[in-house]
Write an enzyme that holds these catalytic residues in place. Structure first.
Site, PDB file in Angstrom:
ATOM      1  N   TRP A 180      37.506  74.585 -33.473  1.00  0.00           N
ATOM      2  CA  TRP A 180      36.965  74.293 -34.803  1.00  0.00           C
ATOM      3  C   TRP A 180      36.916  75.613 -35.580  1.00  0.00           C
ATOM      4  O   TRP A 180      36.450  76.618 -35.062  1.00  0.00           O
ATOM      5  CB  TRP A 180      35.562  73.677 -34.750  1.00  0.00           C
ATOM      6  CG  TRP A 180      34.999  73.605 -36.138  1.00  0.00           C
ATOM      7  CD1 TRP A 180      35.380  72.745 -37.121  1.00  0.00           C
ATOM      8  CD2 TRP A 180      34.035  74.490 -36.732  1.00  0.00           C
ATOM      9  NE1 TRP A 180      34.702  73.040 -38.291  1.00  0.00           N
ATOM     10  CE2 TRP A 180      33.876  74.090 -38.083  1.00  0.00           C
ATOM     11  CE3 TRP A 180      33.293  75.581 -36.248  1.00  0.00           C
ATOM     12  CZ2 TRP A 180      33.000  74.746 -38.960  1.00  0.00           C
ATOM     13  CZ3 TRP A 180      32.423  76.226 -37.115  1.00  0.00           C
ATOM     14  CH2 TRP A 180      32.285  75.804 -38.460  1.00  0.00           C
ATOM     15  N   GLU A 221      39.120  69.961 -34.066  1.00  0.00           N
ATOM     16  CA  GLU A 221      37.991  69.289 -34.733  1.00  0.00           C
ATOM     17  C   GLU A 221      38.048  69.509 -36.238  1.00  0.00           C
ATOM     18  O   GLU A 221      37.978  70.639 -36.718  1.00  0.00           O
ATOM     19  CB  GLU A 221      36.676  69.842 -34.164  1.00  0.00           C
ATOM     20  CG  GLU A 221      35.434  69.250 -34.824  1.00  0.00           C
ATOM     21  CD  GLU A 221      34.132  69.847 -34.297  1.00  0.00           C
ATOM     22  OE1 GLU A 221      34.178  70.843 -33.536  1.00  0.00           O
ATOM     23  OE2 GLU A 221      33.067  69.334 -34.671  1.00  0.00           O
ATOM     24  N   LYS A 223      36.807  68.674 -40.351  1.00  0.00           N
ATOM     25  CA  LYS A 223      35.540  68.668 -41.058  1.00  0.00           C
ATOM     26  C   LYS A 223      35.808  68.403 -42.523  1.00  0.00           C
ATOM     27  O   LYS A 223      36.890  68.683 -43.027  1.00  0.00           O
ATOM     28  CB  LYS A 223      34.894  70.041 -40.864  1.00  0.00           C
ATOM     29  CG  LYS A 223      33.519  70.164 -41.437  1.00  0.00           C
ATOM     30  CD  LYS A 223      32.796  71.332 -40.790  1.00  0.00           C
ATOM     31  CE  LYS A 223      31.444  71.493 -41.414  1.00  0.00           C
ATOM     32  NZ  LYS A 223      30.582  72.392 -40.688  1.00  0.00           N
ATOM     33  N   ASP A 254      33.867  64.519 -34.903  1.00  0.00           N
ATOM     34  CA  ASP A 254      32.430  64.833 -34.961  1.00  0.00           C
ATOM     35  C   ASP A 254      31.860  63.908 -36.027  1.00  0.00           C
ATOM     36  O   ASP A 254      32.302  63.945 -37.181  1.00  0.00           O
ATOM     37  CB  ASP A 254      32.253  66.316 -35.322  1.00  0.00           C
ATOM     38  CG  ASP A 254      30.795  66.745 -35.448  1.00  0.00           C
ATOM     39  OD1 ASP A 254      30.010  66.005 -36.074  1.00  0.00           O
ATOM     40  OD2 ASP A 254      30.450  67.836 -34.949  1.00  0.00           O
ATOM     41  N   HIS A 257      31.114  64.907 -39.600  1.00  0.00           N
ATOM     42  CA  HIS A 257      32.166  65.557 -40.372  1.00  0.00           C
ATOM     43  C   HIS A 257      32.967  64.653 -41.290  1.00  0.00           C
ATOM     44  O   HIS A 257      34.109  64.955 -41.629  1.00  0.00           O
ATOM     45  CB  HIS A 257      33.125  66.284 -39.421  1.00  0.00           C
ATOM     46  CG  HIS A 257      32.498  67.491 -38.804  1.00  0.00           C
ATOM     47  ND1 HIS A 257      33.200  68.411 -38.086  1.00  0.00           N
ATOM     48  CD2 HIS A 257      31.226  67.931 -38.833  1.00  0.00           C
ATOM     49  CE1 HIS A 257      32.392  69.367 -37.666  1.00  0.00           C
ATOM     50  NE2 HIS A 257      31.182  69.091 -38.103  1.00  0.00           N
ATOM     51  N   HIS A 281      32.297  64.686 -30.746  1.00  0.00           N
ATOM     52  CA  HIS A 281      31.039  65.416 -30.848  1.00  0.00           C
ATOM     53  C   HIS A 281      30.066  64.419 -31.437  1.00  0.00           C
ATOM     54  O   HIS A 281      30.209  64.034 -32.602  1.00  0.00           O
ATOM     55  CB  HIS A 281      31.151  66.590 -31.826  1.00  0.00           C
ATOM     56  CG  HIS A 281      31.572  67.864 -31.187  1.00  0.00           C
ATOM     57  ND1 HIS A 281      31.673  69.040 -31.883  1.00  0.00           N
ATOM     58  CD2 HIS A 281      31.881  68.157 -29.902  1.00  0.00           C
ATOM     59  CE1 HIS A 281      32.056  69.995 -31.060  1.00  0.00           C
ATOM     60  NE2 HIS A 281      32.195  69.491 -29.857  1.00  0.00           N
ATOM     61  N   ASP A 289      26.087  67.438 -43.061  1.00  0.00           N
ATOM     62  CA  ASP A 289      26.393  67.751 -41.659  1.00  0.00           C
ATOM     63  C   ASP A 289      25.256  68.591 -41.076  1.00  0.00           C
ATOM     64  O   ASP A 289      25.438  69.753 -40.743  1.00  0.00           O
ATOM     65  CB  ASP A 289      27.736  68.507 -41.620  1.00  0.00           C
ATOM     66  CG  ASP A 289      28.138  68.911 -40.218  1.00  0.00           C
ATOM     67  OD1 ASP A 289      27.798  68.180 -39.278  1.00  0.00           O
ATOM     68  OD2 ASP A 289      28.788  69.956 -40.074  1.00  0.00           O
ATOM     69  N   ASP A 291      23.378  68.332 -38.316  1.00  0.00           N
ATOM     70  CA  ASP A 291      23.232  68.522 -36.871  1.00  0.00           C
ATOM     71  C   ASP A 291      21.811  68.318 -36.367  1.00  0.00           C
ATOM     72  O   ASP A 291      21.291  69.124 -35.612  1.00  0.00           O
ATOM     73  CB  ASP A 291      23.809  69.881 -36.453  1.00  0.00           C
ATOM     74  CG  ASP A 291      25.316  69.898 -36.547  1.00  0.00           C
ATOM     75  OD1 ASP A 291      25.957  69.219 -35.736  1.00  0.00           O
ATOM     76  OD2 ASP A 291      25.871  70.558 -37.453  1.00  0.00           O
ATOM     77  N   ASP A 320      26.720  67.578 -30.121  1.00  0.00           N
ATOM     78  CA  ASP A 320      26.729  68.774 -30.976  1.00  0.00           C
ATOM     79  C   ASP A 320      25.607  68.686 -31.999  1.00  0.00           C
ATOM     80  O   ASP A 320      25.733  67.993 -33.003  1.00  0.00           O
ATOM     81  CB  ASP A 320      28.089  68.885 -31.683  1.00  0.00           C
ATOM     82  CG  ASP A 320      28.180  70.132 -32.562  1.00  0.00           C
ATOM     83  OD1 ASP A 320      27.332  71.030 -32.406  1.00  0.00           O
ATOM     84  OD2 ASP A 320      29.105  70.203 -33.396  1.00  0.00           O
TER      85      ASP A 320
HETATM   86  C1  RNT Z   1      30.750  72.727 -36.965  1.00  0.00           C
HETATM   87  C2  RNT Z   1      31.332  71.997 -35.817  1.00  0.00           C
HETATM   88  C3  RNT Z   1      31.365  72.734 -34.527  1.00  0.00           C
HETATM   89  C4  RNT Z   1      30.099  73.519 -34.257  1.00  0.00           C
HETATM   90  C5  RNT Z   1      30.025  74.168 -32.900  1.00  0.00           C
HETATM   91  C6  RNT Z   1      28.895  75.132 -32.800  1.00  0.00           C
HETATM   92  O1  RNT Z   1      30.553  71.956 -38.065  1.00  0.00           O
HETATM   93  O2  RNT Z   1      30.673  70.772 -35.649  1.00  0.00           O
HETATM   94  O3  RNT Z   1      31.627  71.854 -33.491  1.00  0.00           O
HETATM   95  O4  RNT Z   1      28.965  72.721 -34.449  1.00  0.00           O
HETATM   96  O5  RNT Z   1      31.222  74.734 -32.618  1.00  0.00           O
HETATM   97 ZN    ZN Z   2      31.134  69.602 -33.890  1.00  0.00          ZN
END
Ligand code: RNT
Ligand code: ZN
Length: 413
Positions: A180, A221, A223, A254, A257, A281, A289, A291, A320
């Site tokens: 990523w 990955e 985004k 993810d 994302h 993820h 986003d 988290d 994640d």
């Molecule tokens: C960032 C991505 C990525 C990170 C990690 C820490 O938006 O989701 O996966 O969260 O690499």
């Molecule tokens: Zn991620």
């Protein structure tokens, strides 16, 4: 066997679901637990802050500051999560016993402590190159127009594959390397193609090094945006989905994302008609986003349902999130257990029956049955699963985290 479980088991048997089998299946599903929840994505390079358009907010005391502390905390978390799992590392968590090495010069030796850790506990390891929180990452990495910078980050990707290959060899379990990058622009780009063409070339060069494809699964990955990179993301979904398909690598989704009304649950079965496997993820985005810790919410349950219907061997599952506002070990335990609870609910669902109703277009009965299933005694099966796995059910785990906080975390000042 507790009476409640016997009752629950019977209730599920009545709809053609075997609760014992569900417990057994769930306990064999590994989830890759992300090391970075333990220290707010800080790592051990003495980083002066998290960059790359991601953010851990909160100031809860007790974060891990050293490899020893992080390992101790991971052990605590894993002791409260049923089943055997994997650990997901980031390159910024290298342990430098004999001197610092920059990201492009990282070697398996810098992760020997982690390999030893994983071996002793029978865990698999996954790996992420770290393309952020570094002086050379501030103006783009694999898509940089500066050829020296780009070459530096290509070397980092290659080094990461080699590290994961060593993990796979030492632990006897294939390792996923997830790429990523934060590259993007705050403002509307004048050239959308150039950066993506350079990213494509960089990935080609990373993948060109010799490595054993049965040991290392490379994933990419995408985004939609990052903080400070709101207008353009080089590694967009379409870019990586096509790159992964053409190059026979994994596409990692993810669920934080995508645009808020897009459903990753809906993407999984579509992707799997064209690829053997997909990587995930699982996170929780709140308005952006963000988290947040994974909850047992509708989105997580829908994702879990697709994983179970696809077959767990086809989905490479990782979490994640990074919440610094609550006890970090509790965050791991809550998120991991919630992912497992969602999978258990999916395993306790009579998919064949629901599917038959859909195929008969009996949408009335389908709705009626689905709504009834929501109050089935899933909690009793979960409690039994915890008992089988030897971890506390209910709030028992929390008492242990609280005791650990009092004895250990509160002394980290
Ligand atoms: C960032 C991505 C990525 C990170 C990690 C820490 O938006 O989701 O996966 O969260 O690499
Ligand atoms: Zn991620």
């Amino acid at each position: 066997m507790p009476e409640q479980y016997i009752f629950a088991k019977r209730k599920f048997a009545d709809i053609g679901v075997d609760a014992d089998a569900a417990i057994k299946t769930l306990l064999a599903i590994p989830i890759s637990m992300h090391c970075w929840q333990g220290d707010d994505v800080n790592g051990f390079e003495g980083a002066s802050g998290l960059s790359g358009g991601i953010q851990a907010t909160g100031n809860y005391p007790g974060k891990a500051r050293t490899p020893e502390e992080l390992i101790k905390d991971i052990d605590k978390a894993l002791s409260l999560i049923p089943g055997k799992h994997r650990l997901n590392l980031h390159a910024s968590y290298a342990v430098f016993d004999g001197g610092f090495a920059d990201r492009d010069a990282l070697l398996p030796e810098h992760f020997a402590k982690w390999a030893e850790f994983a071996k002793a506990r029978g865990l698999g390891l996954d790996f992420n190159p770290t393309y952020f929180s570094h002086p050379k990452s501030e103006n783009g990495t694999l898509s940089s127009e500066d050829e020296e910078i780009r070459a530096f980050w290509i070397r980092h990707g290659q080094a990461s594959i080699k590290i994961a290959e060593r993990f796979a060899e030492e632990l006897g379990s294939p390792s996923t390397v997830n790429i990523w990058i934060p590259d993007g622009f705050k403002e509307i780009p004048a050239d959308r193609t150039g950066p993506r063409a350079r990213l494509k070339d960089s990935l080609d060069r990373i993948l060109a090094i010799p490595f054993d494809k049965s040991k290392v699964n490379v994933a990419v990955e995408s985004k939609v945006f990052g903080i400070g990179m709101e207008s353009y993301t080089v590694g967009s979904h379409e870019f990586y989905m096509n790159y992964a398909a053409k190059n026979n690598i994994l596409c990692l989704l993810d669920n934080g994302h995508y645009h808020p009304t897009e459903s990753v649950a809906d993407k999984i079965p579509s992707m799997l008609l064209f690829s053997d496997k997909v990587a995930l993820h699982v996170t929780r985005a709140v308005r952006w986003d963000s988290d947040h810790v994974v909850l047992l919410d509708g989105e997580t349950q829908e994702i879990a349902r697709e994983i179970i219907q696809a077959g767990t061997d086809r989905v490479i599952l990782a979490l994640d999130f990074f919440d610094a506002s609550i006890n970090r070990i509790a965050a791991w335990v809550i998120g991991m257990r919630n992912m497992q609870k969602a999978l258990l609910i999916a395993l306790l669902t009579p998919h064949g029956r629901l599917k038959a109703l859909q195929d008969r277009r009996d949408f009335t009965q389908l709705m009626a049955l689905r709504e009834e299933l929501k109050t089935y005694p899933f909690g009793e099966v979960w409690d039994e699963l915890c008992a089988v796995a030897g971890v506390p059910a209910g709030m028992g785990w929390y008492e242990q985290v609280k005791a650990y906080e009092n004895q250990i975390l509160s002394k980290r000042v």
